[in-house]
Scaffold this motif. Sequence first.
Motif, short mmCIF file in Angstrom:
data_model
loop_
_atom_site.label_atom_id
_atom_site.label_comp_id
_atom_site.label_asym_id
_atom_site.label_seq_id
_atom_site.Cartn_x
_atom_site.Cartn_y
_atom_site.Cartn_z
N GLU A 148 0.83 -1.03 0.06
CA GLU A 148 -0.07 -0.07 0.00
C GLU A 148 0.85 1.15 -0.25
OE1 GLU A 148 -3.32 -0.21 2.72
OE2 GLU A 148 -3.50 -2.15 2.69
N ASP A 149 0.35 2.22 -0.40
CA ASP A 149 0.97 3.53 -0.47
C ASP A 149 1.96 3.82 0.80
OD1 ASP A 149 1.54 6.01 -1.90
OD2 ASP A 149 0.41 7.28 -0.49
N TYR A 150 1.54 3.71 1.92
CA TYR A 150 2.23 4.01 3.10
C TYR A 150 3.45 2.93 3.29
CZ TYR A 150 -0.92 0.51 5.14
OH TYR A 150 -1.82 -0.35 5.41
N ASP A 151 3.36 1.81 2.47
CA ASP A 151 4.42 0.77 2.77
C ASP A 151 5.62 1.16 1.95
OD1 ASP A 151 2.77 -0.92 4.38
OD2 ASP A 151 1.84 -1.88 2.66
N LEU A 152 5.46 2.07 1.12
CA LEU A 152 6.41 2.37 0.08
C LEU A 152 7.17 3.70 0.60
CD1 LEU A 152 4.59 1.66 -3.10
CD2 LEU A 152 6.27 0.21 -2.11
N SER A 153 8.45 4.08 0.27
CA SER A 153 9.04 5.12 0.54
C SER A 153 9.21 5.85 -0.94
CB SER A 153 10.69 4.93 1.26
OG SER A 153 11.39 4.26 0.11
N ILE A 154 9.32 7.19 -0.70
CA ILE A 154 9.29 8.02 -1.77
C ILE A 154 10.85 8.64 -1.97
CG2 ILE A 154 8.35 10.02 -2.76
CD1 ILE A 154 5.66 9.64 -1.54
N SER A 155 11.21 8.42 -3.06
CA SER A 155 12.62 8.76 -3.37
C SER A 155 12.60 10.55 -3.23
CB SER A 155 13.26 8.57 -4.77
OG SER A 155 14.49 9.15 -4.91
N THR A 156 13.17 11.11 -2.49
CA THR A 156 13.28 12.67 -2.61
C THR A 156 13.86 13.33 -4.07
OG1 THR A 156 15.45 12.75 -1.35
CG2 THR A 156 13.33 12.64 -0.19
#
Length: 134
Positions: A9-17
Motif C-alpha cells: 500500500e502507499d504507506y508501505d513504500l518510501s518516496i525517493s526525494t
Amino acid sequence: MRWYIGTYEDYDLSISTNNGFYVFYYWPRTFYEELEKFIGDDTVANDSLKRFFGDYPVDVIITAGGDKLNQYVHASEALLEPGLGESDLSPMNGGYGVFSSRFTVSHAVGLGGETVPDLLAEDKWGFKFIGGKN
C-alpha cells in the motif's frame, strides 16, 4: 522466471526525494532462492549449459489499483479469515467485483549491486553476460 514480490500500500513504500518515484525493497537472498527454484535441477556443473543476460534483463511489472479496489480485496480477506475486522464493503452475490481504477506498467531494468558479478561467479548456473557495461 516470475517472482511475485507482494502487495504494497502507499504507506508501505518510501518516496525517493530526488525524483518522486516510489521505492520498495527486497532481500537479495530471496532473489537467489527464487532463481534456484526456477532453474531447478540445472544447478549442477555442466560445461555445455549456457544462460545469457544483457544490460536490462529484468522486466518489472507493477499494477496499481484504486482505494475502492483495495477496500474490496481487504473485505474479501476479512470474510475468509475471522478476526480481521469489519468492512464497509462485502462481496456481491452473483457479482464479479467492484468498479475501481487499475493501471499496469512494465519496464525493463538492470540488475543492481553485486548481482551481475555474483551470477557470473556461480559456474553451476552457466550465466554469461552479453551486454555492454560489464
